[in-house]
Design an enzyme around this catalytic site. Structure first.
Site, PDB file in Angstrom:
ATOM      1  N   GLU A 112      41.481  46.631  53.132  1.00 15.37           N
ATOM      2  CA  GLU A 112      40.988  45.256  53.017  1.00 15.37           C
ATOM      3  C   GLU A 112      40.784  44.575  54.365  1.00 15.37           C
ATOM      4  O   GLU A 112      39.815  43.843  54.556  1.00 15.37           O
ATOM      5  CB  GLU A 112      41.926  44.433  52.128  1.00 15.37           C
ATOM      6  N   HIS A 164      48.399  42.439  40.331  1.00 13.38           N
ATOM      7  CA  HIS A 164      47.066  42.341  39.728  1.00 13.38           C
ATOM      8  C   HIS A 164      46.843  40.991  39.056  1.00 13.38           C
ATOM      9  O   HIS A 164      45.893  40.837  38.306  1.00 13.38           O
ATOM     10  CB  HIS A 164      46.857  43.455  38.691  1.00 13.38           C
TER      11      HIS A 164
END
Lengths: 378, 334
Positions: B65, B134
């Site tokens: 990321e 998540h």
């Protein structure tokens, strides 16, 4: 013990997967075991005199800049200055290996590379003086802002080089980082992206021995920092960072290779930070004088001077002319840095967003009122 | 644009259409992230973009990321408009340094010479049965960083309109996509055109007189349902959908609270240090003399986002909103 030998294990014979093969032969990517050198070797005779003289002038100028900027910290004109004394050869080679259309991504210690590339010596110090975080327009000389966080500018170099290639421009990005920065995650991610994308990037690690006080031995267990390249699938080059001729040759080769679509290169310049990390650091706490003296004997300016003198390319007159030019630069820097920067407090609210938010407009009005009241009180 | 005639039915489709239209219109728009190409994203939000525009325009990146956002910075420096996907809320954390140290302040440090027209798409929030990492609601972290816009749509039309605006913006936008609503159909403005929506304006989704529910993203449907349920009790609730957390639309929010005199902020994110505290403070500072009761917050508990089998106890639901509304009435002495 194999699986079959384990008590109660059931023999299991899966279909064998296809034989694994390395994607790239690692051998050509490996750096030489010794740093590459030109000065003082037979190869020196083949170097271009004009280039050597250009490098010399920039080294001397760079050294003078380091000395002057350090003096300015003592006078309180700079908040801090991370000197690159002793590292001038790699700084200058970095700048001179690039074409005008290329981009430089410096770390906070690389003001010299930026100045050698044409950035105004005063503008290069804005961040360190503390009047604006960067201040200069990066597009003017294609120099990204001096990066204070470690290694975070490396993925920027990859992205820019990638974008340039997508647009069909033969632009190369040179990204500079110190030995400590190679431990950061962004170093890894940048090298990995660059290799996967075959981006036209050159990574230059200036291994100057210490990350503030932590020596290389505590930073990495790799054979050399250049060896790290192999794991990403790019060539690693180990070079004597104090040898301006070797640095320029290796950097130019890597830049040229990137420009021709050959992909990224990782270069480790083995050099030494003669001064402390910054003026705020006490280097005597973590290293001895003998070590520093040994490196002083391997000074980049002396190495090049010896070569030029032996070849009859540098006489006293030429040496004095270079020194005088550096002195003029230093005097100009001193004079301009002694002038108080003109600061506009209302600029605090400019350039946060393209368009000020209503929240910032309110805060700007508050500061305006405070400034007005201050003015009236005077 | 041949696809323009088909009105997207779900939020996921609207987001995809927004990217497709932006890419068709502007060759500098590049979509990038893990799995966004061949797979079309784990939520299929980027489905078909690589096929239509090529892998150079919709790029499957290595799984990293910080690298994804860091390279996007360099691409933006060279004049591209990267649209970066972070796949899941908590997966964005490795990119925080790039976001905070560079993306948010590049314009500022370069005196406007180097804007960062990057859109960071972050699917966020819970309610889909996701395992740990998540389901986070990280909006407060982004809100606390000057230089970023923080935008979160709650409807299909806003998903399209706000994403188009985010991509067109010369400033970096953290675009929070309520993943719980990815498959929701357009239900509040079925006739609205798929137009670009300016960033920074809240909208009143339901008019009412008794109290204002201030909310955004995944909590909007909860508030709409609560408002309907409250009507049966005789409470006429107004619902304000913020749509943009930064910049914050003080005007719309405060106009509503001045009309109703009562307010509840509703979001999934934790209450302590969460967006609700900032919003309640702003409303109190600006509307104190109009308030009949303290501004209340209905938020997620101050715990790490719970495992999926317990998340229904954590997420603010209709009952919790109605309880807060009831407390407003009690505090007001009615």
């Amino acid at each position: 013990m194999t699986v079959q030998e384990l008590p109660g294990a059931v023999a299991y014979r899966p279909t064998p997967p296809p034989a694994w093969k390395p994607r790239t032969d690692p051998a050509p990517l490996l750096p030489d075991p010794e740093p590459y050198r030109v000065l003082g070797t037979d190869a020196a005779a083949g170097t271009d005199p004009e280039l050597l003289l250009k490098l010399y002038a920039q080294l001397v100028r760079g050294r003078r800049y380091n000395v002057q900027a350090t003096a300015l910290t003592k006078q309180g004109r700079l908040a801090v200055y991370p000197s690159s004394t002793g590292q001038e050869a790699s700084e200058v080679a970095a700048a001179l290996a690039l074409e005008e259309r290329d981009w430089l991504f410096p770390s906070y210690r690389d003001t010299l590379a930026a100045v050698a590339r044409g950035l105004d010596p005063v503008q290069a110090l804005t961040l360190l003086r503390g009047d604006w975080h960067t201040g200069y327009d990066p597009h003017e000389h294609r120099i990204a802002p001096l990066s204070t966080p470690l290694a975070t500018q490396l993925p920027h170099a990859v992205g820019l080089a990638h974008a340039a290639r997508l647009k069909g421009d033969d632009v190369v990005a040179l990204a500079m980082v110190g030995d400590g920065g190679t431990s950061e995650g962004d170093f890894h991610e940048a090298l990995n992206f660059a290799a996967v994308w075959q981006a036209p990037v050159v990574f230059l690690v200036q291994n100057n021995g210490f990350a503030i006080s932590v020596p290389l031995a505590k930073q990495t267990a790799a054979p050399s920092l250049a060896h790290k390249a192999v794991g990403y699938g790019m060539p690693g080059r180990l070079v004597d960072g104090n040898d301006a001729a070797a640095m320029h040759e290796v950097l130019s080769d890597a830049v040229d290779r990137a420009r021709r679509g050959g992909g990224p290169t990782l270069i480790e310049a083995v050099t030494y930070r003669i001064e402390a990390h910054t003026n705020a650091d006490d280097a005597t706490r973590y290293r001895g004088d003998a070590e520093v003296e040994a490196w002083r004997a391997h000074d980049p300016i002396r190495l090049l001077e010896r070569e030029l003198t032996e070849r009859g390319l540098l006489d006293d007159e030429a040496r004095e002319s270079v020194a005088a030019s550096a002195e003029t630069m230093a005097a100009d820097l001193r004079e301009r840095m002694n002038a108080e920067p003109v600061l506009q407090p209302m600029d605090l609210f400019e350039h946060v967003y393209a368009e000020q938010t209503s929240q910032l407009r309110e805060q700007a009005a508050q500061l305006r009122a405070e400034l007005d009241a201050e003015g009236e009180a005077r | 644009m041949t696809t323009a005639a088909v009105k997207p039915a779900t939020m996921a489709q609207a987001l995809q259409r927004a990217m497709r239209d932006a890419m068709a219109q502007d060759p500098t728009v590049h979509v990038m992230g893990e799995d966004v190409g061949t797979l079309g994203g784990v939520f299929r939000v980027t489905d078909g973009l690589a096929k239509e525009f090529g892998e150079d325009r919709c790029t499957d990146t290595p799984l990293a990321e910080a690298g994804i956002l860091g390279t996007a910075v360099g691409m933006a420096m060279y004049g591209l408009r990267p649209v970066v996907e972070m796949q899941f809320d908590a997966f964005a954390y490795p990119a925080f340094e790039q976001l905070i140290s560079h993306v948010s302040r590049m314009r500022n440090r370069t005196k406007g010479a180097m804007p960062m027209p990057i859109t960071v798409r972050v699917p966020y929030g819970g309610g889909i049965g996701g395992v740990e990492h998540h389901s986070d609601s990280s909006e407060a972290y982004y809100m606390a960083t000057p230089g970023l816009h923080v935008v979160t749509p709650a409807t299909v039309d806003d998903a399209y309109g706000l994403l188009r605006a985010a991509i067109a913006s010369d400033d970096p936008v953290v675009f929070l996509e309520p993943k719980r609503l990815y498959w929701s159909k357009s239900q509040w403005s079925p006739e609205a055109p798929t137009a670009v929506e300016p960033i920074g304006r809240a909208v009143v989704r339901r008019q009412g007189r008794s109290a204002t529910l201030i909310t955004y993203g995944p909590s909007l449907p909860v508030c709409m349902e609560a408002a309907e349920a409250a009507a049966a009790e005789g409470w006429d609730l107004e619902v304000v959908d913020l749509r943009s957390l930064v910049p914050f639309d003080d005007e719309t929010v405060c106009a509503s609270v001045r009309r109703t005199g009562r307010a509840v902020v509703v979001h999934e994110s934790t209450g302590f240090g969460g967006p609700g505290g900032e919003i309640a403070a702003r409303v109190t500072e600006r509307c104190f003399h109009h308030l009949e009761a303290p501004v209340l917050r209905v938020a997620g508990f101050d715990i790490p986002y719970p495992p999926p089998m317990l998340e229904r106890h954590h997420l603010p639901g209709v009952d919790r909103v109605l309880d807060a509304v009831a407390r407003l009435q009690w505090e007001a002495g009615s």
